[in-house]
Design an enzyme around this catalytic site. Structure first.
Site, PDB file in Angstrom:
ATOM      1  N   PRO A   2     -27.263  59.342 -55.040  1.00 39.04           N
ATOM      2  CA  PRO A   2     -25.802  59.406 -55.021  1.00 39.04           C
ATOM      3  C   PRO A   2     -25.297  60.648 -55.757  1.00 39.04           C
ATOM      4  O   PRO A   2     -25.840  61.036 -56.796  1.00 39.04           O
ATOM      5  CB  PRO A   2     -25.385  58.117 -55.748  1.00 39.04           C
ATOM      6  CG  PRO A   2     -26.546  57.199 -55.593  1.00 39.04           C
ATOM      7  CD  PRO A   2     -27.756  58.075 -55.611  1.00 39.04           C
ATOM      8  N   LYS A  51     -23.444  62.671 -62.346  1.00 37.68           N
ATOM      9  CA  LYS A  51     -24.079  61.538 -61.671  1.00 37.68           C
ATOM     10  C   LYS A  51     -24.383  60.394 -62.640  1.00 37.68           C
ATOM     11  O   LYS A  51     -25.089  59.448 -62.278  1.00 37.68           O
ATOM     12  CB  LYS A  51     -25.371  62.005 -60.992  1.00 37.68           C
ATOM     13  CG  LYS A  51     -25.148  63.114 -59.974  1.00 37.68           C
ATOM     14  CD  LYS A  51     -26.457  63.577 -59.373  1.00 37.68           C
ATOM     15  CE  LYS A  51     -26.261  64.761 -58.444  1.00 37.68           C
ATOM     16  NZ  LYS A  51     -27.515  65.219 -57.826  1.00 37.68           N
TER      17      LYS A  51
END
Length: 287
Positions: A2, A51
């Site tokens: 992600p 992240k």
């Protein structure tokens, strides 16, 4: 893995659902969380830096995680994965918050979050627009590094992942293999990438084309060997095992030649993103 926009949306989702709620029950199934019990603590908010996900509580502690390639959080309903995959489960007042297959997870004092995030470059998806001059300066510290290597190095800029390391160079007409020190107009490339990721953090799917905005639509990501959407030249690329930056990559050998010196094509950026709402972002380059 992600990217920063995905983690920002996750943090906002957790905050919208559970901010101000008390944890009624806490179960951990990870030795890194041995002895942790957040029952009785109130979730203040969730935040993302690059992240990294930070879930903060009123007892002065933060549940920190990084999803890498395998992790996820289920927000609201009970997770259906087997217990051994549910590394941490929090029963909140209006639902459940479950961390699944978390490769990085720890509880740390909120005052020590800088210990895991202090080395990161400017946060692309933070509440304030990042300092693009600082991002460019950090990228140019290693002028021989390939563009994709620099964009993926979170010490330079926090949030870009492989989708953007492929799509942003394509939109700008520069090869991901082009040495950073030979790129003219790097500020415009960074500005376009920043506009894309911030827009996608606000709106939803990682859309880099402006077409089918409700879907994760991309120009060339995942399309190695297929015709370039601009010139029809077969797209080239790296396998993960061969890539200098250890990620798959795709580029057009015609539109994105590696030259002795290469300028960012701002007219191409404007054309390829003509339909994308990223054009309204203040960082978007103006021709």
């Amino acid at each position: 893995m992600p990217e920063g926009d995905t983690i920002r949306r996750l943090a906002d989702k957790i905050s919208r659902r559970f901010a101000g709620e008390t944890c009624l029950r806490c179960v951990t199934r990870d030795p890194r969380l041995g002895g942790v019990d957040l029952a009785g603590a109130t979730l203040i908010a969730a935040d993302a830096i690059g992240k990294h996900l930070f879930i903060r509580f009123d007892n002065g502690s933060t549940l920190h995680s990084h999803l890498r390639m395998t992790g996820s959080w289920t927000v609201g309903p009970a997770a259906r994965e087997p217990e051994w995959r549910r590394r941490v489960e929090l029963w909140m007042q209006s639902g459940r918050l479950t961390g699944i297959d978390l490769p990085v997870v720890e509880l740390l004092p909120t005052t020590q979050e800088d210990r895991v995030a202090g080395h990161l470059g400017p946060d692309l998806c933070g509440p304030d627009l990042p300092d693009l001059d600082q991002v460019v300066e950090r990228l140019q510290r290693d002028p021989l590094a390939a563009l994709a290597t620099g964009l993926l190095d979170q010490r330079n800029v926090a949030g870009f992942g492989n989708i953007y390391a492929i799509e942003v160079p394509f939109v700008a007409g520069v090869s991901p293999n082009q040495p950073i020190g030979t790129i003219g107009g790097l500020h415009d490339l960074v500005g376009a990438g920043t506009a894309l990721i911030r827009t996608n953090a606000e709106r939803g799917p990682q859309n880099t084309t402006g077409r089918r905005l409700a879907a994760a639509d991309h120009w060339i990501y995942g399309r190695r060997g297929r015709p370039c959407p601009i010139c029809a030249t077969p797209l080239d690329g790296w396998d993960e095992r061969d890539s200098p930056w250890r990620r798959i990559s795709v580029w057009c050998p015609n539109c994105q030649r590696v030259d002795e010196a290469r300028n960012v094509d701002t007219a191409r950026i404007a054309k390829l993103l003509a339909l994308h709402p990223a054009r309204r972002q203040p960082s978007f380059p103006r021709t």
